[in-house]
Design a protein around this motif. Structure first.
Motif, mmCIF file in Angstrom:
data_model
loop_
_atom_site.group_PDB
_atom_site.id
_atom_site.type_symbol
_atom_site.label_atom_id
_atom_site.label_comp_id
_atom_site.label_asym_id
_atom_site.label_seq_id
_atom_site.Cartn_x
_atom_site.Cartn_y
_atom_site.Cartn_z
ATOM 1 N N TRP A 237 -75.995 97.305 10.321
ATOM 2 C CA TRP A 237 -74.954 97.868 9.636
ATOM 3 C C TRP A 237 -74.102 99.194 10.330
ATOM 4 O O TRP A 237 -72.883 99.163 10.257
ATOM 5 C CB TRP A 237 -75.568 98.678 8.164
ATOM 6 N N ARG A 238 -74.729 99.728 11.305
ATOM 7 C CA ARG A 238 -73.921 100.505 12.049
ATOM 8 C C ARG A 238 -72.969 100.084 12.978
ATOM 9 O O ARG A 238 -71.913 100.470 13.220
ATOM 10 C CB ARG A 238 -75.095 101.588 12.908
ATOM 11 N N PHE A 239 -73.491 98.785 13.570
ATOM 12 C CA PHE A 239 -72.550 97.880 14.431
ATOM 13 C C PHE A 239 -71.468 97.262 13.706
ATOM 14 O O PHE A 239 -71.038 96.560 14.361
ATOM 15 C CB PHE A 239 -73.436 97.289 15.373
ATOM 16 N N GLY A 240 -71.680 97.186 12.271
ATOM 17 C CA GLY A 240 -70.753 96.366 11.586
ATOM 18 C C GLY A 240 -71.093 94.964 11.465
ATOM 19 O O GLY A 240 -70.158 94.259 11.535
ATOM 20 N N LEU A 241 -72.264 94.829 11.816
ATOM 21 C CA LEU A 241 -72.911 93.184 11.630
ATOM 22 C C LEU A 241 -73.393 93.226 10.515
ATOM 23 O O LEU A 241 -74.105 93.866 9.863
ATOM 24 C CB LEU A 241 -74.020 92.998 12.993
ATOM 25 N N TRP A 242 -73.410 91.719 9.984
ATOM 26 C CA TRP A 242 -74.006 91.409 8.691
ATOM 27 C C TRP A 242 -75.155 90.474 9.221
ATOM 28 O O TRP A 242 -75.711 89.712 8.329
ATOM 29 C CB TRP A 242 -73.068 90.738 8.098
ATOM 30 N N SER A 243 -75.856 90.747 10.350
ATOM 31 C CA SER A 243 -77.009 89.834 10.741
ATOM 32 C C SER A 243 -77.937 91.037 11.626
ATOM 33 O O SER A 243 -77.463 91.918 11.925
ATOM 34 C CB SER A 243 -76.458 88.772 11.648
ATOM 35 N N LEU A 244 -79.001 90.417 11.805
ATOM 36 C CA LEU A 244 -79.732 91.366 12.508
ATOM 37 C C LEU A 244 -79.484 91.628 13.983
ATOM 38 O O LEU A 244 -79.113 90.565 14.774
ATOM 39 C CB LEU A 244 -81.541 90.611 12.763
ATOM 40 N N PRO A 245 -79.193 92.757 14.478
ATOM 41 C CA PRO A 245 -78.938 92.850 15.960
ATOM 42 C C PRO A 245 -79.785 92.676 16.756
ATOM 43 O O PRO A 245 -80.976 92.618 16.651
ATOM 44 C CB PRO A 245 -78.462 94.530 15.856
ATOM 45 N N LEU A 246 -79.336 92.155 17.787
ATOM 46 C CA LEU A 246 -80.295 91.729 19.022
ATOM 47 C C LEU A 246 -79.493 92.028 20.441
ATOM 48 O O LEU A 246 -79.107 91.176 21.064
ATOM 49 C CB LEU A 246 -80.631 90.458 18.973
ATOM 50 N N SER A 247 -79.330 93.294 20.570
ATOM 51 C CA SER A 247 -78.349 93.761 21.543
ATOM 52 C C SER A 247 -79.182 94.442 22.843
ATOM 53 O O SER A 247 -78.611 94.104 23.826
ATOM 54 C CB SER A 247 -77.663 94.835 21.096
ATOM 55 N N ASP A 248 -80.395 94.679 22.723
ATOM 56 C CA ASP A 248 -81.049 95.226 23.813
ATOM 57 C C ASP A 248 -82.698 95.198 23.707
ATOM 58 O O ASP A 248 -83.009 94.887 22.552
ATOM 59 C CB ASP A 248 -80.765 96.691 24.206
#
Lengths: 282, 447
Positions: A73-84
């Motif tokens: 939500w914080r990154f403005g994504l509507w999917s699970l983040p997988l950034s790191d």
């Protein structure tokens, strides 16, 4: 060392630590319950599954999911983040909780569930620390990297299952040889079959992860660095691959079964964890 | 069934078991199915006001009676057993034990919970107690008391097994061996069992393994006829012991029990076959003394070896663990016995209290009538006031003893108090008839 990074807030990191602590506490409660009621007639009626331990597992998984959703939500994504690594650790914890639930549900493998808890706790904490200390953006917009990371995550769950079944096998083997009946475990043949199936699933994923990793390194040599193919990470990955390979071919390598297979599946998983750590700090 | 008298002992039992009587005596005293029904009928004919049940197993014979003053005494019960089985009372008396009232109740609960069994924690006795109760119920030789007593005994036994670890762990060598096989192999449908020699324990193990449906049972015996004899009870193939090397390649489970003085299976023999076996796990149970299998076999890769001592050690360990549960089991039994005796006492004290009040009021009414007759000058208001005062006095005098009797007094005290009240107040007659109409068994009795 601990400070807000552009991607991981202090609150998120503390929440991750709490989630990891939940799994460690679940493990503690389960061990305490097992010590309290050490006897059971078979593996299906394995003791140690008190409401307290289940509640801590559920708490850890729910908190992990909540942190991921919050970050999405914080990154403005509507999917699970997988950034790191931070997100990868959380996602692994959720996947391993799913495996834990499956172990409990199958009943015959219930006794293995306890091994997953410390493993989950360690993975989530390592992921969190790597995320803060050695932050690396996975750049999952690149489909090759997305495939690379996805294969690693699901493969890790498979190899974790192989590792815990290997641990279970060694424990069951030891109990039989010591002629003791301290802890009800599945039969050796069931543990061995499960171990083989887990590695059978994980091995192609590891292979895909290795190939996509090599592909990316060749495509972006400046990112991979000079002589990347001699890096400890690559060498350990090849060694882990070589460790798992004979386990898939029991008919060709019959001596790699039983306790040897169990040891190799534990060694392979340890090597993979070392690869992740090297990748994170490297 | 008629109600038992309020006076004297109510529950009695006479019996013998594996601790008090040798097998020969137990055999002579054992009741067959028909004998049991006949004996129950005979006791009921002799003592129609009694409730009777007989528990007869290979390890014990026990005659249970709920009886009043006209019921059989312990001596008469012993004489009945002796007479029924045509043995002398003197001989029988030296092997029997007797219990009354609370001791009898606790004894039955302990028997049903297998605390008195030869193999502590075994569950067969529970079915046997249930069968004894059902047989007596079908023969209509039990009434309210024994219905409640036996149902409570079954509930107590179940509670003991649920709340303690009295029945955990196996204690027979055959079941331990089979359980160990199952710790190696998930199922035996695709497994081969090799039997070398076939002693008594081997046959017991084999019978249990056969029930798990192995793919093949190979029987290698030095005596072909012996092998064929055994082969009739379990489907199996006869193998040549001379080809043992080859048989060891095929076998997944090996049972040995020969009379050989030299090892039949050496470590070298098995080690050479490991590759041909593709390092498949093999479980070997060596039931022979002296051993048929070299101890070093047990340290080979994926080979698991148990000998008779290992099995016996596991059995002993399980027996020890069960033994540790005795105190906890006795506590559970004590709780159930207390509850049952409370119910039983309350069942008796209700009518007793009613009769006590009736007697005292009858006396006070008679005294009041005499007083009023001697004083015709009393007004109706004064007469009513006197009557009320007398009733209050009676009530206040009886309040303390009745409260004590019907309160939470320990059950054994309650039995004595009831008897004391009966004696002190001369309460020999019971108003309201028999047991069946007094108090129904509480819900818990019907478990």
């Amino acid at each position: 060392m601990l400070h807000d990074t552009p991607n991981i807030t202090y609150v998120e990191f503390i929440s991750l630590l709490v989630a990891g602590l939940c799994f460690v506490l679940a493990f503690t409660f389960q061990v305490a319950e097992m010590r309290r009621t050490p006897q059971a007639s078979d593996a299906a009626s394995c003791p140690g599954f008190s409401n307290a331990s289940t509640a801590w597992v559920a708490g850890g998984a729910v908190l992990s999911a909540a942190i991921l959703i919050w970050r999405g939500w914080r990154f403005g994504l509507w999917s699970l983040p997988l950034s790191d690594y931070f997100d990868a650790g959380l996602l692994l914890a959720i996947l391993l909780t799913g495996l834990w639930m499956w172990f409990c549900w199958t009943r015959q493998l219930k006794a293995l569930a306890i091994f997953l808890l410390p493993l989950t706790g360690v993975l989530i904490l390592v992921g969190g620390i790597l995320g803060v200390v050695g932050y690396r953006n996975f750049n999952t917009a690149n489909p090759w990297i997305a495939l690379h990371i996805g294969s690693i995550l699901i493969g890790t769950v498979c190899f974790a299952a192989g590792c815990v079944s290997g641990l279970g096998y060694l424990l069951a083997d030891r109990q039989l040889r010591k002629k003791k009946e301290n802890w009800p475990l599945p039969s050796l043949t069931r543990l061995e079959a499960f171990n083989r199936h887990a590695i059978l699933l994980g091995f192609p994923l590891l292979t895909i992860a290795a190939i996509t990793g090599i592909f990316e390194a060749l495509k972006n040599p400046q990112t991979a660095g000079p002589d990347w193919y001699w890096s400890a990470k690559v060498i350990l990955t090849v060694v882990a691959w070589a460790v798992y390979a004979p386990l898939l071919h029991v008919k060709l390598t019959p001596s790699f079964r039983g306790a040897r297979a169990a040891w190799l599946s534990i060694l392979g998983f340890a090597l993979l964890l070392a690869v992740y750590a090297l990748a994170g700090f490297g | 069934m008629e109600h038992m008298s309020k006076s004297g002992p109510v529950f009695r039992m006479v019996g013998l078991n594996h601790r008090t009587a040798p097998l020969l005596v137990r055999e002579n005293l054992a009741f067959s199915e028909q004998d049991c029904s006949a004996a129950l009928r005979r006791v009921t004919e002799l003592y129609p006001q009694s409730e009777t049940a007989i528990l007869s197993t290979c390890n014990r014979v026990e005659l249970y009676v709920a009886a009043g003053p006209h019921g059989p005494t312990l001596e008469q019960m012993t004489a009945f057993l002796a007479d029924f089985h045509h043995v002398s009372v003197q001989e029988l008396r030296s092997h029997t034990y007797q219990h009354e009232n609370q001791a009898m109740v606790e004894h039955l609960f302990q028997v049903a919970s297998s605390l008195d069994s030869m193999v502590l924690g075994e569950t067969q006795i529970l079915a046997q107690v249930k069968q004894a109760y059902q047989r007596a119920a079908e023969g209509k030789t039990v009434g309210t008391l024994f219905h409640a007593l036996f149902q409570r005994a079954l509930a107590a036994a179940k509670d003991v097994h649920d709340r303690t670890e009295l029945s955990t762990g196996r204690t027979s060598l055959a079941t331990i061996a089979v359980a160990l096989v199952q710790r190696v192999f998930d199922q035996l449908r695709d497994k081969t069992v090799l039997v070398i020699g076939a002693g008594k324990i081997s046959r017991l193990v084999l019978r249990q393994l056969g029930a798990l449906g192995p793919r093949k049972i190979l029987l290698a015996n030095r005596t072909p006829q012996r092998a064929l004899d055994l082969g009739t009870s379990v489907a199996m193939e006869i193998a040549d012991l001379a080809h043992l090397d080859q048989l060891l390649v095929e076998a997944d489970v090996v049972l040995t029990g020969t009379g050989s003085t030299e090892p039949v299976i050496s470590a070298e023999m098995v080690r050479k076959r490991l590759k041909a076996r593709q390092y498949r796990p093999m479980f070997i149970v060596d039931l022979a003394v002296p051993r048929d299998v070299e101890a070093a076999v047990g340290s080979l890769t994926n080979i698991y070896l148990y000998n008779i001592d290992d099995l016996e050690n596991l059995a002993e360990e399980n027996r020890r663990r069960r033994g540790d549960q005795i105190a906890a089991s006795l506590q559970v039994i004590k709780e159930h016995a207390e509850e049952f005796l409370h119910w039983f006492s309350a069942r008796n004290t209700g009518p007793l209290v009613k009769q006590l009040y009736a007697n005292c009021r009858r006396i006070s009414d008679a005294e009041l009538a005499g007083l009023l007759a001697a004083h015709p000058e009393f007004t109706p208001e004064q007469r009513q006031a006197l009557a009320r005062t007398l009733h209050r006095v009676v009530g206040k005098i009886l309040h303390q003893p009745v409260s004590f009797l019907t309160g939470k007094t320990p059950s054994h005290d309650q039995v004595h108090l009831t008897a004391a009240m009966e004696t002190l107040f001369g309460l020999t007659d019971k108003p309201g008839g028999g047991a069946d109409d007094a108090h129904a068994a509480p819900d818990s009795m019907g478990q």
